[in-house]
Design an enzyme around this catalytic site. Structure first.
Site, PDB file in Angstrom:
ATOM      1  N   TYR A   1     -18.716  11.626 -17.151  1.00 17.04           N
ATOM      2  CA  TYR A   1     -18.950  10.203 -16.930  1.00 17.04           C
ATOM      3  C   TYR A   1     -20.019  10.089 -15.833  1.00 17.04           C
ATOM      4  O   TYR A   1     -19.977  10.826 -14.845  1.00 17.04           O
ATOM      5  CB  TYR A   1     -17.629   9.564 -16.505  1.00 17.04           C
ATOM      6  CG  TYR A   1     -17.738   8.083 -16.263  1.00 17.04           C
ATOM      7  CD1 TYR A   1     -17.858   7.199 -17.330  1.00 17.04           C
ATOM      8  CD2 TYR A   1     -17.723   7.567 -14.974  1.00 17.04           C
ATOM      9  CE1 TYR A   1     -17.967   5.840 -17.113  1.00 17.04           C
ATOM     10  CE2 TYR A   1     -17.827   6.211 -14.749  1.00 17.04           C
ATOM     11  CZ  TYR A   1     -17.944   5.352 -15.820  1.00 17.04           C
ATOM     12  OH  TYR A   1     -18.050   4.012 -15.601  1.00 17.04           O
TER      13      TYR A   1
ATOM     14  N   LYS B   1      -9.677   1.988 -19.810  1.00 17.76           N
ATOM     15  CA  LYS B   1     -10.021   2.260 -21.193  1.00 17.76           C
ATOM     16  C   LYS B   1      -8.771   2.131 -22.086  1.00 17.76           C
ATOM     17  O   LYS B   1      -8.164   1.084 -22.110  1.00 17.76           O
ATOM     18  CB  LYS B   1     -10.693   3.627 -21.296  1.00 17.76           C
ATOM     19  CG  LYS B   1     -11.733   3.901 -20.179  1.00 17.76           C
ATOM     20  CD  LYS B   1     -12.949   2.988 -20.241  1.00 17.76           C
ATOM     21  CE  LYS B   1     -13.833   3.027 -18.995  1.00 17.76           C
ATOM     22  NZ  LYS B   1     -14.256   4.337 -18.525  1.00 17.76           N
TER      23      LYS B   1
ATOM     24  N   ASP C   1      -9.910  15.183 -16.920  1.00 18.96           N
ATOM     25  CA  ASP C   1     -10.071  13.746 -17.151  1.00 18.96           C
ATOM     26  C   ASP C   1      -9.699  13.498 -18.614  1.00 18.96           C
ATOM     27  O   ASP C   1     -10.432  13.874 -19.525  1.00 18.96           O
ATOM     28  CB  ASP C   1     -11.524  13.332 -16.851  1.00 18.96           C
ATOM     29  CG  ASP C   1     -11.758  11.827 -17.041  1.00 18.96           C
ATOM     30  OD1 ASP C   1     -11.005  11.199 -17.808  1.00 18.96           O
ATOM     31  OD2 ASP C   1     -12.704  11.290 -16.433  1.00 18.96           O
TER      32      ASP C   1
ATOM     33  N   ARG D   1       0.835  -1.215   0.000  1.00 16.70           N
ATOM     34  CA  ARG D   1       0.000   0.000   0.000  1.00 16.70           C
ATOM     35  C   ARG D   1       0.869   1.265   0.000  1.00 16.70           C
ATOM     36  O   ARG D   1       0.478   2.317  -0.488  1.00 16.70           O
ATOM     37  CB  ARG D   1      -0.977  -0.007   1.183  1.00 16.70           C
ATOM     38  CG  ARG D   1      -1.805   1.262   1.308  1.00 16.70           C
ATOM     39  CD  ARG D   1      -3.075   1.088   2.155  1.00 16.70           C
ATOM     40  NE  ARG D   1      -2.881   0.262   3.332  1.00 16.70           N
ATOM     41  CZ  ARG D   1      -2.261   0.663   4.451  1.00 16.70           C
ATOM     42  NH1 ARG D   1      -1.796   1.884   4.552  1.00 16.70           N
ATOM     43  NH2 ARG D   1      -2.107  -0.167   5.456  1.00 16.70           N
TER      44      ARG D   1
HETATM   45  C1  LIG Z   1     -14.771   4.875 -17.325  1.00 16.80           C
HETATM   46  C2  LIG Z   1     -14.560   6.291 -17.034  1.00 16.80           C
HETATM   47  C3  LIG Z   1     -14.383   6.731 -15.707  1.00 16.80           C
HETATM   48  C4  LIG Z   1     -14.463   5.796 -14.517  1.00 16.80           C
HETATM   49  O1  LIG Z   1     -13.437   4.861 -14.505  1.00 16.80           O
HETATM   50  P1  LIG Z   1     -13.525   3.380 -13.884  1.00 16.80           P
HETATM   51  O2  LIG Z   1     -12.205   2.803 -14.228  1.00 16.80           O
HETATM   52  O3  LIG Z   1     -14.676   2.674 -14.523  1.00 16.80           O
HETATM   53  O4  LIG Z   1     -13.733   3.529 -12.408  1.00 16.80           O
HETATM   54  C5  LIG Z   1     -14.138   8.070 -15.507  1.00 16.80           C
HETATM   55  N1  LIG Z   1     -14.080   8.955 -16.545  1.00 16.80           N
HETATM   56  C6  LIG Z   1     -14.279   8.560 -17.820  1.00 16.80           C
HETATM   57  C7  LIG Z   1     -14.208   9.575 -18.910  1.00 16.80           C
HETATM   58  C8  LIG Z   1     -14.519   7.218 -18.107  1.00 16.80           C
HETATM   59  O5  LIG Z   1     -14.712   6.855 -19.372  1.00 16.80           O
END
Ligand SMILES: *Cc1c(COP(=O)(O)O)cnc(C)c1O
Length: 423
Positions: free
Chosen positions: A136, A237, A212, A72
């Site tokens: 999101y 992603k 993001d 951790r």
């Molecule tokens: C999928 C996604 C998230 C959240 O991520 P997780 O890995 O599913 O927790 C946040 N922002 C965007 C733009 C996303 O596509």
């Protein structure tokens, strides 16, 4: 000591290399065990690390010696990924000010934990946050429903509209953070990162700007170079790319942010699995070639959809008719792999399409090697209140596809045959 000097020299060399070289090599030596000489970096799937003796253990805890204590608090497999993200997101910011700017990354077990940990690290009761309004689904839920429990208030504004953003800043000059996605999920609206940063700083010079960058990835867009302080990703992603891991990462050029986030990591404990970090690092090595193909295929599919009689509108930054095309061209190196589109037949036509495609998989998530299709209003953005969805353009008939690495002709043939079944 000599060994760490050599490692630092190698890291500095990689900083001056192109994106693909950095994606492959940056950070890889961090976890190298000098007795084993494994070519691929090792997976240290361990919760804890041995101390040579009591004295060494004490020194490690007093930070008088560098080394690993407990996963951790730090794990070599995870640190490889962190170093690679530093080199990919922060290279130019660092090259411009090598002595001042220190880029740091922290890996999290999901994109949402990266986002929520950043909020926990930087906000306290009574603070205000200014956020983009298309987000999101879970991010919007976190800001609208969860943060108010801690007396943190969010003002949602269309950050792609600079006048609206400036107005929101003037009304909330003490806001601590600005948060947005660009391109947004799923409407593909683009925010001018440099201008938003300039406006925000002209009103409050201490504000932190968070982007993001999940949709664009550092291959297409590097917000730290454009003035942002914090970049975060759902590595689930494109960064991982193979649909094998749920993960997240935060990259920052601010030491205070890094320290506050590390405190959250230690005391609240969103620590990632070393194996997952290894898989994400493995995926990241091919990010440049994957993104090139995603962009190329998406451009072909978007052009096909734009000319299809059953399609009302297509949101893809690469299309000349798209509202944000010019800004996307200036801010991004290419246009990404996500397309949203509205069918003339509305929701029913979209449903038929999703049920009749052969190659596209009906599933949420995006940025996978293969193509995915989904319906934002009933799936990824189901938690967003309907009136908000309507206002920001997440209509009931909107379909989102994540264009994969298949042959573009096959993807087009697949959509074509499924759209024919609609009529
Ligand atoms: C999928 C996604 C998230 C959240 O991520 P997780 O890995 O599913 O927790 C946040 N922002 C965007 C733009 C996303 O596509």
């Amino acid at each position: 000591m000599e060994d760490s000097k050599r490692k630092n020299a190698i890291e500095r060399f990689y900083l001056k290399c192109g994106f693909a070289t950095r994606a492959l090599h940056a950070g890889e030596d961090i976890s190298q065990d000098t007795r084993i000489h494994s070519h691929t970096n090792a997976i240290y799937q361990t919760s804890t690390f041995k101390f040579e003796n009591a004295e060494e253990g004490a020194k490690l805890f007093e930070h008088k010696k560098h080394g690993y204590i407990y996963t951790r608090l730090g794990n070599p497999t995870v640190m490889v990924l962190e170093a690679k993200m530093n080199a990919l997101e922060g290279r130019n910011a660092k090259l411009e000010q090598p002595d001042k700017v220190r880029i740091s990354s922290l890996v999290f077990p999901s994109g949402m934990s990266a986002i929520s940990s950043t909020m926990l690290a930087l906000l306290e009761s009574g603070d205000k946050l200014i956020s983009g309004e298309v987000l999101y689904g879970c991010t919007e839920d976190l800001f609208a429903k969860m943060l108010p429990k801690f007396n943190i208030e969010t003002t949602f504004v269309d950050t792609s509209d600079l006048n609206a953003f400036e107005k929101a800043m003037r009304e909330n000059p003490n806001a601590k953070l600005v948060y947005f996605e660009t391109p947004t999920n799923p409407t593909m609206a683009i925010t001018d990162i440099r201008k938003v940063t300039e406006i925000a700083r002209s009103i409050n010079k201490n504000i932190h700007i968070i982007v993001d960058n999940t949709f664009a990835t550092p291959f297409l867009q590097r917000p730290l170079e454009l003035g942002a302080d914090i970049v975060l990703h759902s590595t689930t992603k494109y960064i991982c790319g193979h649909g094998t891991v749920v993960g997240g990462v935060v990259v920052t050029s601010c030491d205070d942010v890094k320290d506050a986030l590390y405190k959250v990591m230690v005391d609240i404990g969103p620590s990632p699995s070393p194996f997952d970090a290894w898989l994400v690092n493995m995926g990241l090595k091919t990010l440049p070639v994957r993104m090139q193909r995603h962009c190329q295929n998406a451009m072909e599919v978007a052009t096909f959809l734009e000319n299809h009689p059953a399609v009302a509108t297509v949101a893809y930054p690469g299309l000349k008719n798209f509202k944000f095309h010019q800004l996307a061209k200036e801010q991004m190196d290419d246009f990404g792999g996500i397309i949203s589109f509205e069918l003339k037949g509305g929701y029913q036509a979209g449903k038929n399409l999703m049920d009749n495609v052969h190659i596209f998989t009906l599933a949420v998530s995006l940025g996978c090697v293969d193509s995915l299709i989904q319906h934002p209003a009933s799936m990824t953005h189901a938690t967003v209140p309907k009136e908000v969805r309507q206002r920001v353009g997440i209509t009931d008939g909107l379909v989102r596809i994540s264009v994969g690495l298949e042959d573009a002709d096959d993807l087009i043939r697949d959509l074509d045959q499924a759209l024919k079944k609609n009529s």
